[in-house]
Design a protein around this motif. Structure first.
Motif, PDB file in Angstrom:
ATOM      1  N   MET A   1      28.966 -20.513  13.415  1.00 50.52           N
ATOM      2  CA  MET A   1      27.737 -20.678  14.194  1.00 50.52           C
ATOM      3  C   MET A   1      28.086 -21.217  15.570  1.00 50.52           C
ATOM      4  SD  MET A   1      24.345 -22.674  12.967  1.00 50.52           S
ATOM      5  CE  MET A   1      22.780 -22.389  13.759  1.00 50.52           C
ATOM      6  N   ARG A   2      27.744 -20.462  16.616  1.00 47.72           N
ATOM      7  CA  ARG A   2      28.246 -20.785  17.941  1.00 47.72           C
ATOM      8  C   ARG A   2      27.281 -21.599  18.794  1.00 47.72           C
ATOM      9  NH1 ARG A   2      33.605 -20.220  17.867  1.00 47.72           N
ATOM     10  NH2 ARG A   2      34.240 -18.252  16.966  1.00 47.72           N
ATOM     11  N   THR A   3      26.099 -21.869  18.292  1.00 50.24           N
ATOM     12  CA  THR A   3      25.124 -22.559  19.132  1.00 50.24           C
ATOM     13  C   THR A   3      25.340 -24.052  19.192  1.00 50.24           C
ATOM     14  OG1 THR A   3      23.632 -22.685  17.250  1.00 50.24           O
ATOM     15  CG2 THR A   3      23.345 -20.834  18.763  1.00 50.24           C
ATOM     16  N   GLY A   4      26.144 -24.620  18.367  1.00 53.46           N
ATOM     17  CA  GLY A   4      26.328 -26.058  18.392  1.00 53.46           C
ATOM     18  C   GLY A   4      27.420 -26.453  17.437  1.00 53.46           C
ATOM     19  N   THR A   5      27.400 -27.674  16.976  1.00 51.08           N
ATOM     20  CA  THR A   5      28.424 -28.179  16.086  1.00 51.08           C
ATOM     21  C   THR A   5      28.346 -27.470  14.753  1.00 51.08           C
ATOM     22  OG1 THR A   5      28.201 -30.323  17.124  1.00 51.08           O
ATOM     23  CG2 THR A   5      29.362 -30.248  15.071  1.00 51.08           C
ATOM     24  N   SER A   6      29.333 -26.618  14.417  1.00 48.36           N
ATOM     25  CA  SER A   6      29.279 -25.867  13.170  1.00 48.36           C
ATOM     26  C   SER A   6      29.874 -26.644  12.018  1.00 48.36           C
ATOM     27  CB  SER A   6      30.006 -24.522  13.336  1.00 48.36           C
ATOM     28  OG  SER A   6      31.362 -24.735  13.662  1.00 48.36           O
ATOM     29  N   ARG A   7      30.674 -27.664  12.296  1.00 45.26           N
ATOM     30  CA  ARG A   7      31.302 -28.437  11.231  1.00 45.26           C
ATOM     31  C   ARG A   7      30.310 -29.477  10.701  1.00 45.26           C
ATOM     32  NH1 ARG A   7      34.561 -28.650  15.730  1.00 45.26           N
ATOM     33  NH2 ARG A   7      36.426 -27.323  15.712  1.00 45.26           N
ATOM     34  N   PRO A   8      29.953 -29.422   9.444  1.00 41.50           N
ATOM     35  CA  PRO A   8      28.989 -30.390   8.910  1.00 41.50           C
ATOM     36  C   PRO A   8      29.453 -31.835   9.056  1.00 41.50           C
ATOM     37  CG  PRO A   8      29.289 -28.562   7.387  1.00 41.50           C
ATOM     38  CD  PRO A   8      30.332 -28.415   8.445  1.00 41.50           C
ATOM     39  N   VAL A   9      30.753 -32.084   8.864  1.00 40.68           N
ATOM     40  CA  VAL A   9      31.264 -33.450   9.005  1.00 40.68           C
ATOM     41  C   VAL A   9      31.135 -33.920  10.447  1.00 40.68           C
ATOM     42  CG1 VAL A   9      33.298 -34.915   8.814  1.00 40.68           C
ATOM     43  CG2 VAL A   9      32.826 -33.222   7.052  1.00 40.68           C
ATOM     44  N   GLY A  10      31.398 -33.017  11.386  1.00 42.41           N
ATOM     45  CA  GLY A  10      31.264 -33.369  12.795  1.00 42.41           C
ATOM     46  C   GLY A  10      29.834 -33.698  13.158  1.00 42.41           C
ATOM     47  N   PHE A  11      28.900 -32.893  12.676  1.00 41.68           N
ATOM     48  CA  PHE A  11      27.503 -33.181  12.964  1.00 41.68           C
ATOM     49  C   PHE A  11      27.083 -34.491  12.307  1.00 41.68           C
ATOM     50  CE2 PHE A  11      23.019 -33.098  11.783  1.00 41.68           C
ATOM     51  CZ  PHE A  11      22.433 -32.915  13.034  1.00 41.68           C
ATOM     52  N   ALA A  12      27.521 -34.711  11.067  1.00 40.63           N
ATOM     53  CA  ALA A  12      27.165 -35.948  10.369  1.00 40.63           C
ATOM     54  C   ALA A  12      27.655 -37.171  11.135  1.00 40.63           C
ATOM     55  CB  ALA A  12      27.745 -35.936   8.958  1.00 40.63           C
ATOM     56  N   CYS A  13      28.913 -37.123  11.591  1.00 38.27           N
ATOM     57  CA  CYS A  13      29.460 -38.254  12.345  1.00 38.27           C
ATOM     58  C   CYS A  13      28.731 -38.437  13.671  1.00 38.27           C
ATOM     59  CB  CYS A  13      30.949 -38.038  12.592  1.00 38.27           C
ATOM     60  SG  CYS A  13      31.973 -38.083  11.100  1.00 38.27           S
ATOM     61  N   GLY A  14      28.518 -37.337  14.396  1.00 40.42           N
ATOM     62  CA  GLY A  14      27.866 -37.423  15.688  1.00 40.42           C
ATOM     63  C   GLY A  14      26.429 -37.892  15.577  1.00 40.42           C
ATOM     64  N   ALA A  15      25.676 -37.327  14.620  1.00 33.85           N
ATOM     65  CA  ALA A  15      24.280 -37.726  14.449  1.00 33.85           C
ATOM     66  C   ALA A  15      24.171 -39.180  14.022  1.00 33.85           C
ATOM     67  CB  ALA A  15      23.598 -36.816  13.427  1.00 33.85           C
ATOM     68  N   ALA A  16      25.065 -39.621  13.119  1.00 36.35           N
ATOM     69  CA  ALA A  16      25.032 -41.018  12.675  1.00 36.35           C
ATOM     70  C   ALA A  16      25.373 -41.967  13.825  1.00 36.35           C
ATOM     71  CB  ALA A  16      26.006 -41.220  11.516  1.00 36.35           C
ATOM     72  N   LEU A  17      26.357 -41.600  14.644  1.00 34.60           N
ATOM     73  CA  LEU A  17      26.712 -42.450  15.789  1.00 34.60           C
ATOM     74  C   LEU A  17      25.570 -42.496  16.803  1.00 34.60           C
ATOM     75  CD1 LEU A  17      30.430 -41.387  16.359  1.00 34.60           C
ATOM     76  CD2 LEU A  17      29.613 -43.638  15.608  1.00 34.60           C
TER      77      LEU A  17
END
Length: 332
Positions: free
Chosen positions: A1-17
């Motif tokens: 998926m090219r529209t944003g963070t495709s890695r679930p772990v990356g999104f989880a870390c970024g959203a939590a931070l």
């Protein structure tokens, strides 16, 4: 998926931070990205304004579309770097969330009401909502605050996380852009009745999933889920807003208070149906209860968004795998 963070772990870390940054730092008084977007949208409005829906639609497309395009380009630029990807998601999440500022403003008004300082409460109310505070008494101000906390839990937190789960950084930025435009031009004043129509309708569309999730989480997070569910199902459709209705009805049932009724907004007097008519009127102490419920809903929404991002990413991988398999069979 090219529209944003495709890695679930990356999104989880970024959203939590980003969520944590909002808890700690909230919204700065100066230099906030949303305020910068608002100034840019005002500049575009000065060039495009006309008492016409088409001009308003163009304004919405330029402002919201431009924000999404910029976020998409930025997300693609950092996509290959996992750490930068997380940092961008964290920054975007912090920029679009407003839950901590919402709670602080609500508590400030509640503190003024508890101290018997009605004038200070009236002065601070416009920081939270667009009601005309001049003729409101303490109970009416408390009701306005609880209703605003409910609605803005969806607008300032849950809705953004939902779109972040679906589309990454562009989803976060796009939701906040649309919501900001609605707050700026989406109301039914003589100037914006036609010009703001497109922004208001688009906000209804993008706010739909977040409002339903907010209502569901308020039911789960409240002290009496069965009562909250009953009131939400019965009263949500009575509200004139398709998205505020479910949220305010769920909060009314969860808190056991009566919301809705007469209000003055943008120079107009509205007589809205009552939500939770069988309950008592809102009291000053209910402001703190509403803020705490909002915080619980926000934390649950973060968890749902992380799980949702994982599901979206998995669905995309499965789709690409099946498409590749089909291509391979055709070639064979």
């Amino acid at each position: 998926m090219r529209t944003g963070t495709s890695r679930p772990v990356g999104f989880a870390c970024g959203a939590a931070l980003g969520f944590l940054a909002d808890l700690v730092a909230a919204d700065p008084r100066r230099g906030h990205p949303v305020a910068a977007f608002g100034r840019a949208a005002q500049a575009v409005e000065r060039r495009l304004w006309a008492d016409h829906r088409g001009r308003g639609a163009l304004h919405t497309a330029v402002c919201a579309g431009g924000a999404v395009a910029a976020a998409t380009l930025l997300a693609r630029a950092v996509h290959r770097s996992h750490k930068t990807d997380i940092a961008l998601t964290a920054a975007a999440t912090w920029a679009v969330l407003g839950g901590t500022s919402l709670g602080r403003e609500a508590r400030a008004i509640g503190g003024a009401l508890a101290a018997g300082d009605l004038e200070v409460a009236r002065e601070r109310l416009p920081h939270l909502c667009g009601r005309d505070p001049r003729s409101l008494d303490a109970q009416q101000i408390a009701r306005a605050v609880v209703e605003s906390v409910a609605e803005n839990t969806s607008d300032a937190v849950v809705g953004a996380l939902v779109w972040g789960a679906f589309a990454g950084v562009p989803g976060l930025v796009g939701f906040r852009a649309v919501n900001t435009l609605d707050a700026m031009v989406g109301h039914k004043s003589p100037r914006y009745r036609r010009f703001g129509w497109a922004s208001a309708r688009l906000d209804d569309v993008v706010g739909w999933p977040g409002a339903r999730l907010t209502a569901a989480l308020a039911i789960v997070a409240g002290p009496d889920p069965r009562r909250a569910s009953r009131v939400a199902r019965r009263d949500a459709a009575r509200h004139p807003s398709p998205n505020a209705g479910p949220v305010e009805a769920a909060f009314a049932g969860a808190l056991g208070v009566r919301l809705g009724g007469t209000l003055a907004y943008g120079g107009r007097v509205e007589h809205r149906p009552v939500l939770g008519a069988e309950f008592r009127p809102v009291a000053t102490a209910d402001i703190e209860r509403a803020v705490r419920l909002s915080r619980r809903v926000s934390l649950l929404a973060l968890g749902v968004a992380v799980a949702g991002r994982w599901a979206v990413s998995r669905a995309c991988r499965v789709g690409r795998f099946e498409a590749g398999s089909m291509t391979g069979r055709k070639r064979g």
